[in-house]
Design a protein around this motif. Structure first.
Motif, short mmCIF file in Angstrom:
data_model
loop_
_atom_site.label_atom_id
_atom_site.label_comp_id
_atom_site.label_asym_id
_atom_site.label_seq_id
_atom_site.Cartn_x
_atom_site.Cartn_y
_atom_site.Cartn_z
N GLY A 1 -10.57 11.10 3.78
CA GLY A 1 -10.72 10.10 2.73
C GLY A 1 -11.40 8.86 3.28
N ASN B 1 -1.80 3.23 -2.29
CA ASN B 1 -2.57 4.35 -1.74
C ASN B 1 -1.63 5.54 -1.75
OD1 ASN B 1 -3.94 6.24 -0.22
ND2 ASN B 1 -4.28 4.91 1.55
N SER C 1 -9.43 2.71 0.48
CA SER C 1 -8.07 2.71 -0.05
C SER C 1 -7.57 4.12 -0.33
CB SER C 1 -8.03 1.88 -1.34
OG SER C 1 -8.95 2.41 -2.27
N HIS C 2 -8.41 5.13 -0.15
CA HIS C 2 -7.96 6.51 -0.29
C HIS C 2 -7.86 7.20 1.06
CE1 HIS C 2 -8.41 6.13 -4.60
NE2 HIS C 2 -9.61 5.63 -4.40
N GLU D 1 0.81 -1.22 0.00
CA GLU D 1 0.00 0.00 0.00
C GLU D 1 0.85 1.27 0.00
OE1 GLU D 1 -1.83 1.00 3.71
OE2 GLU D 1 -3.61 1.80 2.74
N HIS E 1 -14.87 0.81 -2.72
CA HIS E 1 -15.46 2.14 -2.56
C HIS E 1 -16.02 2.34 -1.16
CE1 HIS E 1 -18.67 5.23 -3.29
NE2 HIS E 1 -17.62 5.80 -3.83
N ARG F 1 -9.23 6.22 -14.07
CA ARG F 1 -10.01 6.17 -12.83
C ARG F 1 -10.14 4.72 -12.36
NH1 ARG F 1 -13.24 10.13 -10.97
NH2 ARG F 1 -14.51 8.51 -10.06
N THR F 2 -10.20 4.52 -11.08
CA THR F 2 -10.30 3.16 -10.59
C THR F 2 -11.75 2.70 -10.54
OG1 THR F 2 -10.10 4.07 -8.41
CG2 THR F 2 -8.17 2.96 -9.33
N ARG G 1 -0.38 9.05 -1.47
CA ARG G 1 -0.86 10.22 -0.75
C ARG G 1 0.03 11.43 -1.03
NH1 ARG G 1 -1.36 6.07 4.14
NH2 ARG G 1 -0.01 5.00 2.69
N ASP H 1 -15.14 14.37 4.14
CA ASP H 1 -14.42 13.51 3.20
C ASP H 1 -14.88 12.05 3.28
OD1 ASP H 1 -12.67 13.77 1.19
OD2 ASP H 1 -10.85 13.48 2.37
N HIS I 1 -6.42 8.79 4.29
CA HIS I 1 -5.15 9.46 4.56
C HIS I 1 -5.33 10.36 5.77
CE1 HIS I 1 -6.59 13.31 2.79
NE2 HIS I 1 -7.35 12.49 2.10
N ARG J 1 -8.87 -2.36 4.15
CA ARG J 1 -8.46 -1.19 3.35
C ARG J 1 -7.62 -1.62 2.15
NH1 ARG J 1 -5.49 1.64 7.06
NH2 ARG J 1 -3.46 1.01 6.27
#
Lengths: 353, 611
Positions: free
Chosen positions: A172, A130, A175-176, A94, B514, B609-610, A132, B61, A178, B524
């Protein structure tokens, strides 16, 4: 708390209700690997490294799971080790973990875990990262390289629970996920007071001090304990010097009154120690120039001047302003000197940091 | 940015407590005129509420319904979850692109429309679906889309009341007398907007009866009925209630109405069709557990459910069905609504509680369980809508009546949400243990357009795939588990032979990535890697060995993940692989042709884009 009995790796041990499996294992001298766990902050259970087998039926994180009477716990077996290895492989894939250019090399908990679990190849190429934002220079004191972050949340808790400043938080999702320090996410623009507590709790090189940069990796530094000279708290500090003898880093020692904590002065205010500008002997002014002198000469000059001022203008023409860097005893002596020898109550002190 | 006076006004309206953050931000976003919460607004909200800026930023977020960049007056969110995907969500998106001349994440130059994709909107029986601000629209065709867009051009409020008729509660229920209608019995008969109508049909009699007994009596009858949670986990409701800590502290009843499992729409129909039955069930639960406050956590997409419930709460308060000393007893109970912000994981009860408190929807470790320390660290009972609505019926008619249908281990009826390639889709209520064959042939009236049955996804994205040999398996709580699948929330998404299992898996695994909250490592990273492998399969670039790698990773996630989200992807993965191993292996050959995968790849993965 009533005493209960559990079986830890086949051995029956006594413990107290309310303890976690990790607490008990520690007390019994059984080491369970951890990553997001830190004794100074509240429990998280996010990294899953400390998973242990409970009652032969399930896996539980030792850092969060309270012991129960009759519980059977296995802290390591081939399946558990394989799981830990799998989690570490996930983490390596990651982030961007390369010990070659990381300040934490030798002091990194992720590195130690990988070594311990026999990881010997980098993650396969092409797996999703990921990635960042790098924010390495916006803060004067703290260096943030988030691609080395394992999102354990220790910094978030260090800031929120120890420093009570609540600068760090997660942003986030998935997987995004942060870290963020505010709406702009730039550390240097945040409310950070640079106490460095987050750096001290960071298990990897994601957070480090600018002072260390290029001056030695963790394994090259030597630790020496000392007491902070700034104020009356008397924080215990571990100073780190590199191979050239240069002082590069300060960490709060856990066994001091500060319990590991430091303020920005204690954390970064040590550059004077090895500064060439530092006074090393008395100087007296002769014909407008400061020139080296002996202690006798310098003290005679001061005593003579004080005596003259007192004779010409009275004792209240003199005042003393002492420093928090002095000990209580030194401060006591100075006020005594002012009252008994000079004869004035004009005494003040800078301990209003 | 929002005007300072606006921010102060909205914060003052809801109060400074952090638990109000969702509602404050939602109102500010609506007031912004462009569906946006810009950084300056967030900073000011943080200051006004005495919260760290990072906490507000991190909150925004986390919830996908919020954006910090300007959108437009109308945000169009096209559902891409599996039920809509099988029904042609890509066509809808392409039609909208042509109609509006914009792509994903873009706004029309006049600032009217903004286009984005989203996960399940909960109107899967009329898939493909979309949401325009808070209006839901289903059965989308090119012509309908043109008409809908025109209606917004001519100005419509888009506050939920403009939702399509096809999404109405009564219209969603399959009209077939062979059902065992208990929860659905009054939907269409009782006017949800009139408490008088509910009272006329015997409403609040069960609560009146309950408060005349003791909490122990109520728990006993619920235990005796064998009612098990209908949200997916199937935990015995009476047992859960009996675990709630006793004592003088404040306790809560929390209704989990964060219906996010793709393919599920039962709770929406129940809440919009008969809201008072839910309030009554919550009050009875409150009486049994010693709670005086109830919260309904409704997902933010269900604006109409929220409005319906709020109206019902207001009416119930005026009629003395909620409030102090109910029906002359010592018992007082009131209900409030909390809203979600677009996060599937908030259906997990501890994530839900965090979300209610104005935090990111990260799950909490258990123990402590909500019954010990839930909302605001106080004892809380969390139950699904369907579970709570069963309670008044049990109290009124008795445990034996409840047990008349369904197997001994999980009696009662179950709502099944039919979607996919069926001649008839919608909501049906059948005895627990109905078979897939019965559901498809009788209530779904068979596969559409003369196609053949290929598989059904039961239990939603975290459920499994059932192929033809399992058509006669009783769908109750325990039997499917023996086959490695779950009944879950009662989703029955039927796919015919035109469905590519690899494409289906790709959509499912994209969904998990997602929706992963990102707190724990296995989920994750694991959801991202599974999605990555599925994409390589769809691209026909994967090596056969990757199939086993996927299984290994999903297995690790199952064992090591923090909550059920990360533990789930193994179920669709293993069941699909087991049933269609050959097709998966075909996709490992670069020359293999698969138009379905090609289409998804072109749609969802262009420009790097994923998903």
């Amino acid at each position: 708390m009533p005493s209960i009995k559990i079986t830890l790796n086949g051995r029956e041990v006594e413990c107290r209700r309310g303890q976690t499996i990790l607490d008990v294992a520690k007390a019994q001298g059984v080491r369970i690997p951890t990553l997001c766990y830190h004794p100074q902050v509240s429990r998280t259970g996010a990294c899953r490294i400390c998973l242990v087998r409970v009652n032969n039926t399930m896996f539980k994180t030792a850092c969060t799971e309270p012991v129960a009477d009759g519980m059977k716990i296995v802290t390591a077996d081939p399946e558990i080790t394989a799981m830990r290895r799998g989690i570490l492989e996930f983490l390596l894939a990651e982030g961007d973990h390369n010990c070659l250019y990381c300040e934490a090399n030798g002091g990194c908990e992720l590195q130690a875990l990988c070594h311990e679990h026999g990881l010997d190849t980098p993650p396969p190429a092409g797996l999703p990262r990921n990635a960042r934002t790098r924010d390495v220079s916006s803060s004067e004191g703290l260096r943030r390289e988030e691609n080395r972050c394992v999102l354990c949340g220790r910094c978030v808790k260090a800031c929120g629970e120890i420093q009570m400043n609540r600068v760090w938080d997660f942003a986030g999702r998935g997987s995004h996920a942060h870290l963020t320090t505010g709406v702009t996410d730039v550390l240097g623009e945040s409310d950070c007071v640079q106490c460095g507590q987050c750096v001290q709790l960071c298990p990897t090189g994601a957070l480090s001090f600018q002072t260390v940069l290029g001056r030695g990796q963790a394994w090259e530094l030597t630790r020496q304990s000392s007491i902070c000279i700034y104020c009356g708290v008397g924080c215990k500090i571990d100073f780190f010097t590199n191979r050239d003898g240069l002082l590069v880093k300060a960490e709060g020692a856990l066994d001091g009154p500060n319990e590991g904590h430091l303020c920005v002065k204690g954390r970064f205010g040590f550059d004077f120690v090895q500064s060439p500008k530092r006074l090393t002997q008395p100087l007296v002014r002769k014909d407008g120039e400061l020139v080296p002198a002996t202690w006798d000469e310098a003290l005679d000059r001061v005593a003579g001047a004080f005596g003259r001022i007192k004779a010409d203008h009275g004792p209240d023409a003199v005042m003393a302003f002492t420093s928090a860097k002095c000990t209580n005893e030194e401060n006591y002596i100075l006020q005594k000197f002012m009252r008994a020898v000079i004869g004035t109550n004009n005494v003040d002190h800078c301990a209003r940091l | 940015m929002s005007a300072t006076t606006d921010i102060r006004e909205v914060v003052a309206k809801y109060g400074r407590r952090r638990e109000q953050l969702m509602l404050i931000l939602r109102e500010l976003e609506s007031r912004s005129g462009c569906n946006c919460l810009d950084p300056a607004t967030l900073r000011e909200v943080a200051e006004e509420m005495n919260l760290p800026a990072s906490a507000v930023a991190g909150f925004v977020d986390f919830y996908t319904m919020f954006r910090t960049a300007p959108r437009a007056r109308y945000m169009i969110r096209v559902c891409k979850s599996t039920p809509c995907h099988t029904a042609g969500a890509i066509d809808v998106f392409e039609s909208l692109r042509k109609l509006l001349g914009i792509g994903e994440g873009e706004a029309t130059p006049d600032g009217l429309f903004y286009l984005e994709r989203c996960e399940c909107l909960g109107i899967c029986s009329v898939a493909p679906a979309m949401m325009v601000n808070y209006d839901l629209h289903g059965n989308l065709t090119r012509r309908r889309l043109a008409r809908i867009i025109r209606s917004y051009r001519e100005s419509a409020a888009a506050d939920g009341r403009g939702s399509g008729r096809e999404t109405a509660a009564a219209a969603t229920i399959i009209d077939d007398a062979r059902q065992t209608r208990r929860l659905l019995a009054d939907i269409g008969r009782v006017n949800p907007a009139r408490i008088a109508s509910y009272l006329k049909h015997g409403g609040y009699a069960a609560l009146r009866k309950a408060v005349a007994t003791t909490p122990a009596d109520v728990i006993a009858v619920v235990k005796d009925s064998g009612l098990r949670g209908r949200g997916g986990a199937g935990f015995p409701a009476g047992l859960k209630w009996s675990f709630v800590v006793k004592g003088p502290m404040q306790k809560y009843v929390i209704c989990n109405a964060d219906e996010g499992e793709p393919g599920t729409f039962k709770d929406r129909v129940l809440m919009e069709g008969n809201p008072h039955l839910l309030l009554e069930g919550m009050a009875i639960c409150g009486f049994a557990t010693g709670a005086t406050i109830g919260y309904i956590y409704v997902r933010g997409e269900y604006r109409r459910s929220i409005d319906t419930l709020q109206h019902a709460i207001d009416e119930a308060r005026t009629r003395g069905c909620l409030g102090a000393n109910l029906f002359g007893s010592e018992f007082s109970f009131d209900v409030f609504i909390k809203e979600g912000g677009g996060a599937y994981v908030c259906g997990e009860e501890t994530s839900l509680i965090n979300s209610m408190e104005g935090l990111r929807g990260y799950p909490r470790f258990k123990p402590p369980f909500p019954g010990q320390a839930g909302f605001q660290s106080l004892p809380s009972t969390v139950n699904n809508v369907e579970t709570l609505m069963s309670v008044p019926l049990i109290v009124e008619r008795g445990a034996d009546w409840f047990k008349e249908v369904g197997p001994v281990s999980c009696p009662g009826t179950k709502l099944f949400c039919l979607s996919g390639r069926l001649n008839r889709t919608g909501l049906v209520e059948l005895p627990m243990g109905a078979t897939l064959r019965e559901i498809i042939d009788v209530y779904g009236q068979g596969i559409r357009d003369g196609h053949a049955f290929k598989f059904a996804q039961v239990g939603g994205s975290s459920g499994g795939i059932l192929t033809a040999e399992l058509l006669d398996m009783p769908l109750d709580i325990d039997t499917p588990m023996k086959q490695g699948v779950t009944l879950g929330s009662g989703v029955v998404l039927v796919c015919d032979e035109t469905t590519c299992p690899v494409d289906f898996l790709l959509q499912t695994l994209a969904f998990f990535e997602h929706e992963s909250c990102g707190q724990c490592v296995p989920c994750r990273v694991g959801t991202a890697q599974l999605h990555h492998h599925a994409r390589r399969l769809a691209e026909r670039r994967a090596a056969p060995a990757e199939l086993d790698q996927m299984l290994e990773k999903a297995q690790l996630m199952k064992k090591a993940s923090f909550c059920a989200l990360g533990q789930s992807p193994i179920i669709p993965l293993t069941t699909l692989l087991k049933a269609f191993r050959g097709e998966f292996e075909d996709h490992c050959r670069p020359g293999h042709a698969c138009p379905a995968c090609d289409r998804s790849l072109a749609q969802y993965y262009r420009s790097g884009r994923t998903h």
